[in-house]
Scaffold this active site. Structure first.
Site, PDB file in Angstrom:
ATOM      1  N   HIS A  45       0.879  -1.291   0.231  1.00 10.75           N
ATOM      2  CA  HIS A  45      -0.238   0.290  -0.056  1.00 10.75           C
ATOM      3  C   HIS A  45       1.031   1.329  -0.298  1.00 10.75           C
ATOM      4  CE1 HIS A  45      -3.565   2.982   1.061  1.00 10.75           C
ATOM      5  NE2 HIS A  45      -2.884   3.481   1.910  1.00 10.75           N
ATOM      6  N   ASP A  47       1.396   5.156  -0.082  1.00  4.29           N
ATOM      7  CA  ASP A  47       0.247   6.247   0.052  1.00  4.29           C
ATOM      8  C   ASP A  47       1.294   7.806  -1.542  1.00  4.29           C
ATOM      9  OD1 ASP A  47      -1.707   5.728   1.853  1.00  4.29           O
ATOM     10  OD2 ASP A  47      -0.419   5.825   3.562  1.00  4.29           O
ATOM     11  N   ASP A 159      -7.931   1.562   2.222  1.00  8.90           N
ATOM     12  CA  ASP A 159      -7.458   1.991   2.916  1.00  8.90           C
ATOM     13  C   ASP A 159      -8.116   3.825   3.316  1.00  8.90           C
ATOM     14  OD1 ASP A 159      -6.122   3.580   5.483  1.00  8.90           O
ATOM     15  OD2 ASP A 159      -4.597   4.119   4.032  1.00  8.90           O
ATOM     16  N   ASP A 296       1.366  -1.096   3.995  1.00  7.92           N
ATOM     17  CA  ASP A 296       1.659   0.347   4.087  1.00  7.92           C
ATOM     18  C   ASP A 296       3.694  -0.219   3.346  1.00  7.92           C
ATOM     19  OD1 ASP A 296      -0.108   0.455   4.638  1.00  7.92           O
ATOM     20  OD2 ASP A 296       0.802   2.178   6.072  1.00  7.92           O
ATOM     21  N   HIS A 439      -6.489   9.767  -0.287  1.00  7.40           N
ATOM     22  CA  HIS A 439      -7.077   9.370   1.284  1.00  7.40           C
ATOM     23  C   HIS A 439      -6.396  10.078   2.356  1.00  7.40           C
ATOM     24  CE1 HIS A 439      -5.435   6.121   0.562  1.00  7.40           C
ATOM     25  NE2 HIS A 439      -4.658   5.856   1.999  1.00  7.40           N
TER      26      HIS A 439
END
Ligand SMILES: [Zn+2]
Length: 1022
Positions: A45, A47, A159, A296, A439
């Site tokens: 994941h 970000d 997420d 993550d 997000h």
């Protein structure tokens, strides 16, 4: 979902090893006839900005993940992986050499790496507007088409902090077949698990058939990390996260470490893991099981790839070699899993397998444990939530004007003289706005330096978009295109406003008038309907005269600019005039410095002062009266509305429509929430108030300014932490039907406080209220006493309303904020939050970078027509036509673009009205987006994407003059009749992100949209 809410107790009993669930048991012979098929899906994941900036993450982690992927997946064709964020993937691709690119392409085409969702980011689903959600999906998909030639099939959203039905609809329209969601309230997860409803067909609430059905997999447990994805017991699952092997940097908090799988322990390890797989499988209907394997920024080191893939392969090999286990385990991609499930039921991908349940509604508000509701982020960092929407409106306006300008230039054979290279500015803006839908971006949950990074990118995008707009407007308003000359360094038009820095409010452009000659002004109307409205510009003189293009003098209301509550500027004045602007058009006006206009009327200004200094004001350039405040209610009114205000506080008290004898109490109050004394406090994500809010201390009575005039009247009340400006426009049509409200908020001197605006009315809505989802659809809500106060808050991105059998009161908003209705008759919006501490969700910071923020609203009071008492079904509701039009007005402001003075004079200009025919008023032109060329993404192709949305509406309200010709055609339009002076040379229906095409239609075909439908078409215009 509302039914589920009424059913659940929202208690939180200890479920044993699966704390928020229950004990899961199974019979050992359950898989004898049909073995368990396990798909372990490795993922990472990433970000695009959170604790680090996008670039820092890329440098520190993401590039290594993708570099290692190329090597490590190639080592064994059984290895699989999924990737979702195209913002990162494209950055890697652009820096990778051709060998790496080729290796990556091979992995994708060979089915080892699957691109899931394929958006620019994994969008927030609470605050994001559907325009931006679609745009970032198009940007990602177009990148994939151009560089890899692939089309995503499955959605992956592990997420986002709660999930919206809008996302299901958009993915469906983009032709994806399945989707996955994760962050859902733990009580709902438990309920769905116990009824084996975690996989369902997600149907839009308005859909009376099944055409919007999207197959959705909901993950059952607390998190998407390894301890919470193999089965119900995190203590066991953690032992199968081989990055946590002893000696590494992370371990298992449940105190049992993983063990490397060797021949001596493989049987025991496999049994232990299979037990978890079987238990998890019992929560689902099929015998196909999905097991995500990641976290993550995982897989950044080569070692982790070896640890995970070799240990798991040993476990799979063992399990698969033991027929009595009745299991087939393997690595898979997300679509491998979904396709195996569809195959098991003998249905084509995307179809409803067997008797799987159907569900409508959404998954807000999200709580991950106890009473920890993630409802704070609906408001966190409202400054940027507002800036985002200003930029979205500019992006849409720039896309439309650019497409029209380029098509018109082609039509005139002047393509070579137009700055088509502005396309690069559009691409940059699409990507910056796309990035901000992430997000942790629009949610306001990134670290302060990351917020600055987003803000800087957004400001750059905004400046670029303003340039695209003025360049297009320049070409389009030229009466005689032969005089058109474009000079990069010498803009023809000025912008409407400017922002000094990424975190400052805009300063409107001052138009300096000169007795020597006129100034020209171009007004851009970004909405697709004719617009009758009041426009305000700043001028440097009280002697102003405004003329239309054909020389008609317009009435002007002249008023002061105020540098403080009682101090007016001597140099800058506001000139307000009423204009009628063509749909998507550019209208030309002339402004003169001229003394003798009887059409220019000065506002009547009254200062209501409490105690301090009621003095004569001889020096003011415009007359002002002042008087001591009294407690009597005072009023302002227009041809359609009368508003009452408290004499003491200056805040709104009532609204009366001219056609309705009944005055409706609409009392504006301001409230303050504190945080709890306990260790769990509110932060960027969580709203954990210390009980009900307390009234804002109004002891220090404000200076109240009442301005009245022929075109608008307003009341401004200035308090220490906010300033209320309530304005009504005295014009016919939509602009005059609602109350324009701006609340300037500044809570920088507060600690652990949240400021709320509450509207207290006598509307008898009981416990039912309505909020929009992503400005696309309306979701009915119910206030529940069984939920904690913070669990009753919902995201509002464009509107919320309460209603009874007589009235509906709609609060339209220009920025996403959190809202609730805590008592019958009330609506309450959180305006800003200042929180000094982290709330333990990984951010490691509070919210301490508050800015002076302007939250903008339109309040609309509507009256139900006789015989139309409440037609809402309970699961759906729709705005009225007036409400749709009000929202468009608020979200797409008129841009006032002054023509810069020219040494050799300004060539003749004329109004540009692009539409040949009137669009039905229920058709929203969402975008007219120039499609890039295959070769160079910085250049436009001759094709344009036309994206239309047919609005659905509630017709049960009394008809009002909208100010434009509102006709509907049952969703039918003839695209070739739409654009003036342009030939339509292609009309091709496309999937939403332009990846799937249908046979082109005859150019003069009539196209048809159902209510709520969004459709995309590829056009060739010239
Ligand atoms: Zn994330």
């Amino acid at each position: 979902m509302l039914d589920v809410y009424s059913l659940l107790k929202f208690d939180n009993p200890d479920g044993g090893v699966w704390k928020q669930g229950f004990d899961i048991t199974y019979e050992p012979d359950e898989w004898e006839t049909e073995p368990l098929q396990v798909f372990v899906v490795p993922h990472s994941h990433n970000d695009p900005g959170w604790v680090k900036t996008f670039d820092k993450y890329f440098t520190d982690q993401t590039q290594h993940i993708l570099n290692n992927m190329v090597v490590k997946l190639a080592e064994d064709p059984r290895r699989k992986f999924i990737w979702s964020e195209i913002s990162f993937f494209s950055k890697w691709w652009e820096t990778a050499d051709v060998y790496k690119q080729e290796a990556m392409r091979k992995l994708i085409l060979g089915g080892q790496l699957e691109i899931v969702t394929g958006g620019w980011v994994m969008t927030d689903e609470a605050n994001a507007h559907y325009f931006a959600m679609i745009d970032q999906l198009i940007e990602g998909h177009q990148w994939l088409e151009r560089n890899l030639g692939i089309i995503p099939q499955s959605g992956w959203a592990v997420d986002p902090f709660g999930h919206s039905a809008t996302m299901a609809y958009l993915l469906k329209k983009a032709n994806l077949t399945s989707m996955l969601i994760q962050r859902v309230h733990y009580s709902i997860k438990k309920h769905f698990a116990s009824t084996r409803s975690l996989e369902f067909m997600w149907r839009q609430a308005w859909d009376t058939g099944s055409s919007t059905d999207m197959f959705c997999h909901m993950m059952p447990f607390y998190s998407y990390d390894v301890p919470h994805t193999c089965g119900p017991d995190p203590k066991i699952c953690c032992q199968f996260d081989f990055k946590r092997l002893p000696g590494g940097r992370i371990n298992c908090p449940w105190k049992v470490p993983p063990k490397s799988v060797v021949e001596a322990n493989v049987a025991e390890r496999a049994q232990l893991l299979l037990d978890q797989y079987r238990k998890k499988s019992k929560l689902y209907r099929s015998k196909v099981l999905l097991v995500p394997l990641g976290d993550d920024f995982r897989y950044d080191k080569a070692l982790e790839w070896d640890q995970q893939y070799t240990n798991y392969q040993k476990l799979f090999d063992y399990m698969n070699s033991q027929p009595e286990l009745h299991v087939q385990a393997q690595f898979g991609t997300l679509t491998d899993y979904f396709n195996a499930l569809y195959k098991a039921y003998g249905v084509p991908p995307g179809s409803r397998p067997g008797d799987f349940p159907v569900l409508s509604g959404d998954f807000f508000a999200y709580a991950d444990r106890e009473d920890h509701y993630w409802t704070g982020y609906y408001t966190s960092r409202p400054f940027y939530k507002s800036l985002d929407r200003v930029i979205e409106s500019h992006l849409r306006g720039a896309e439309i004007l650019y497409s029209l300008a380029v098509a018109n230039a082609r039509h005139a054979g002047m393509e070579g003289r137009y700055p088509v290279t502005d396309y690069a500015l559009l691409v940059d803006a699409r990507r910056s706005v796309g990035l901000f839908q992430h997000h942790d971006a629009i949610t306001g949950t990134a670290k302060e330096n990351v917020v600055i990074d987003y803000g800087t990118k957004l400001l750059r995008a905004l400046i670029g978009l303003k340039r695209v707009i003025i360049n297009a407007a320049h070409f389009l308003v030229m009466k005689n295109k032969e005089f058109y000359r474009f000079y990069q360094t010498e803009p023809f038009l000025d912008t409407d406003d400017r922002r000094a820095t990424q975190d400052s409010l805009p300063q409107r452009t001052l138009i300096e008038l000169d007795p020597a000659g006129p100034r020209y002004l171009v007004l851009f109307n970004p909405i697709e309907q004719e617009r009758l409205c009041a426009v305000t510009v700043l001028v440097n003189t009280v002697r102003v005269r405004v003329l239309t293009e054909d020389g008609q003098t317009l009435p002007v209301q002249l008023s002061a600019q105020w540098s403080s509550a009682t101090q007016m500027s001597a140099e800058v004045f506001e000139a307000t005039f009423m204009v009628r602007l063509p749909p998507l058009g550019l209208a030309v006006f002339h402004l003169y410095d001229s003394a003798d206009s009887h059409m220019t009327i000065r506002s009547d200004t009254l200062l209501r002062l409490s105690g301090h200094g009621v003095a004569a004001r001889a020096l003011d350039p415009l007359p002002v009266r002042s008087q001591p405040a009294d407690s009597q209610t005072f009023y302002i009114s227009s041809q359609t509305l009368t508003l009452g205000f408290s004499g003491t506080t200056g805040l709104l008290e009532s609204i009366r429509r001219k056609d309705d004898p009944q005055e409706v109490k609409v009392q504006m109050q301001f409230m303050i929430y504190g945080t709890r004394p306990s260790k769990d406090k509110s932060g960027a994500y969580l709203f954990l108030p210390d009980g009900k809010p307390k009234p804002y201390n109004l002891k220090e009575l404000p200076a109240v300014r009442v301005v009245e005039g022929p075109l608008f009247s307003e009341v401004v009340a200035q308090y220490q932490h906010f300033e209320q400006t309530v304005r009504i426009h005295n014009v016919p049509g939509v602009d005059g039907l609602s109350v324009d409200i701006t609340i300037m908020v500044d809570i920088r001197d507060q600690t652990n406080k949240e400021l709320a605006m509450r509207l207290v009315t006598n509307i008898q809505n009981g416990d039912v209220f309505y909020t929009d989802l992503n400005s696309f659809q309306i979701q009915p809500r119910r206030f529940y006493q069984k939920l904690p106060l913070q669990g009753n808050f919902y995201p509002m991105s464009s509107q919320a309303y309460i209603q009874d059998s007589h009235h509906r009161l709609t609060l339209h908003t220009a920025q996403s904020l959190g809202i609730s209705s805590l008592e019958s008759g009330q609506l309450e919006v959180i305006m800003d939050r200042r929180l000094m501490q982290d709330d333990n969700r990984g951010l490691g910071q509070g919210l301490k970078d508050n800015k002076k923020t302007a939250n903008r609203f339109r309040l609309l009071l509507e009256k139900r027509s006789m015989g139309n008492m409440m037609i809402d079904s309970g699961t759906t509701s729709f705005p009225s036509m007036v409400s749709h039009a009000t929202s468009a007005l608020l979200n797409h402001e008129v841009l006032a673009l002054p023509v810069l003075p020219k040494r050799r004079g300004v060539p003749p200009l004329q109004t540009f009205a692009p539409l040949k025919s009137v669009l039905p008023c229920d058709i929203h032109l969402l975008n007219l987006r120039s499609i890039q060329t295959q070769k160079d993404p910085q250049f436009p192709s001759p094709h344009t994407a036309l994206i239309l949305h047919r609005l659905a509406m509630d017709c049960g309200f009394e008809g009002q003059n909208l100010g434009f010709n509102c006709t509907t055609t049952r969703g039918q339009i003839i695209v070739s009749d739409l654009f003036k002076n342009l030939d339509l040379q292609l009309l091709q229906p496309m999937s939403l992100t332009l990846m799937h095409s249908s046979t082109p239609l005859a150019n003069d075909s009539t196209i048809s949209l159902d209510p709520m439908e969004i459709s995309a078409f590829k056009l060739k215009l010239r």
